[in-house]
Design an enzyme around this catalytic site. Structure first.
Site, PDB file in Angstrom:
ATOM      1  CB  SER A   1      12.469  21.521 -13.398  1.00 49.98           C
ATOM      2  OG  SER A   1      11.584  22.619 -13.310  1.00 49.98           O
TER       3      SER A   1
ATOM      4  CG  HIS B   1      -1.670  -1.254   1.446  1.00 48.19           C
ATOM      5  ND1 HIS B   1      -2.858  -1.581   0.827  1.00 48.19           N
ATOM      6  CD2 HIS B   1      -1.345  -2.328   2.224  1.00 48.19           C
ATOM      7  CE1 HIS B   1      -3.250  -2.787   1.225  1.00 48.19           C
ATOM      8  NE2 HIS B   1      -2.344  -3.257   2.059  1.00 48.19           N
TER       9      HIS B   1
END
Length: 337
Positions: free
Chosen positions: A143, A13
């Site tokens: 970026s 999970h």
């Protein structure tokens, strides 16, 4: 194999779970691709040719040309099939072979895309955790606005292309489901796009995966640091078993571990402190009998089970036989298995 015994946090999970090893996790990725390879080979070996069947699949024109000789028509079908490189032709057809064959081909491509996407997603998650990164060029811009960033652009591209292939495969299912009687032409335009573009996308995906896996960047110090931070919680079962073996009541020890775990979690999450769980347990008189053994119980190798041995067995028993005789000259320094 290089990281077969390197303990690292396991996640279920995407929450911390029992540790695994880096190599064991990589085997999960490789196992999916190995199953895809099996299916590729199965479909390639099974794939039939339409053969010489005629306008609606009756072979009526060929029977006329053969002067009514059914044996000659069957032989023409066989010769053309073999001449086109196939082992067999389908026994019956309409104007086209059943479009379920396209669906079988598309399923294989979708399966590869699924495996690739799982790998790329996992790597993106681990990149976020700082444990493993895809390679990057020395001048690569992560970026345009944030110069410090190293985005997982290759894996993101894998996910993007995989999404296309998985969705495109559904078009073959719809085409097979909506063909009318001996044939309708609504099958043609879509398959001329979806099938070849899926092959091209898979080719690109596999090139990206090869590039990433050959140059993976692993940060063992980060892996060890993150594991060390969580290990006190993960070691509590060992602590309980050692305490019971030393003669204490399990229920009493369990309650003390629960109390100390809550306190340690608060210290880590709310106060930003280092994990104090083992210190709290070590100071508790209930655990006095095993206090001196607590450091040994924190050894990460105690928690990874047979991970390293599973890697060895998987590589030798599953991967090596599948690649037997395959020329891997373009990969990993001209390896031949």
């Amino acid at each position: 194999k290089e990281w077969r015994a390197q303990p690292c946090l396991g996640y279920t999970h995407f929450k911390v779970a029992q540790p695994v090893t880096g190599g064991k996790r990589a085997c999960l990725w490789a196992q999916d691709l190995a199953l895809d390879l099996d299916e590729i080979r199965r479909v390639a070996d099974w794939l039939p040719f339409r053969g010489v069947k005629g306008t609606t699949g009756t072979q009526a024109t060929f029977l006329l040309l053969a002067g009514g000789d059914h044996g000659k028509v069957a032989e023409i079908d066989r010769l053309v099939t073999e001449g086109m490189g196939f082992q067999k032709s389908i026994p019956v057809s309409g104007q086209t072979y059943t479009r379920k064959i396209d669906w079988s081909i598309h399923q294989v491509l979708s399966a590869i895309a699924q495996s690739a996407s799982k790998f790329a997603n996992d790597l993106r998650l681990l990149s976020h955790e700082g444990e493993i990164e895809e390679p990057s060029e020395s001048k690569q811009i992560g970026s345009s606005a944030m110069a410090y960033k190293k985005n997982p652009m290759r894996c993101e591209r894998v996910n993007s292309l995989a999404r296309y292939v998985i969705e495109a495969s559904n078009t073959s299912a719809h085409t097979a489901a909506t063909q009318w009687l001996e044939r309708t032409l609504d099958d043609s335009a879509i398959r001329r796009i979806a099938l070849p573009e899926s092959f091209l996308a898979i080719d690109g995906i596999l090139m990206l995966i090869e590039n990433v896996t050959k140059n993976l960047v692993v940060y063992p110090k980060v892996i060890e640091k993150k594991l060390h931070e969580q290990l006190p919680f993960l070691a509590t079962e060992e602590v309980l078993m050692a305490g019971v073996a030393a003669g204490r009541d399990r229920q009493d020890l369990h309650e003390q571990v629960r109390i100390h775990s809550r306190a340690a979690a608060y210290a880590v999450k709310a106060e930003g402190k280092a994990n104090p769980l083992m210190d709290l347990i070590g100071a508790d008189p209930a655990f006095a009998a095993i206090k001196d053994t607590l450091p040994d119980l924190m050894n990460p190798s105690r928690f990874v089970g047979r991970s390293a041995e599973q890697v060895d067995a998987f590589v030798s028993q599953e991967i090596a036989p599948r690649l037997q005789g395959v020329d891997l000259g373009g990969m990993a320094g001209a390896i031949r298995v």
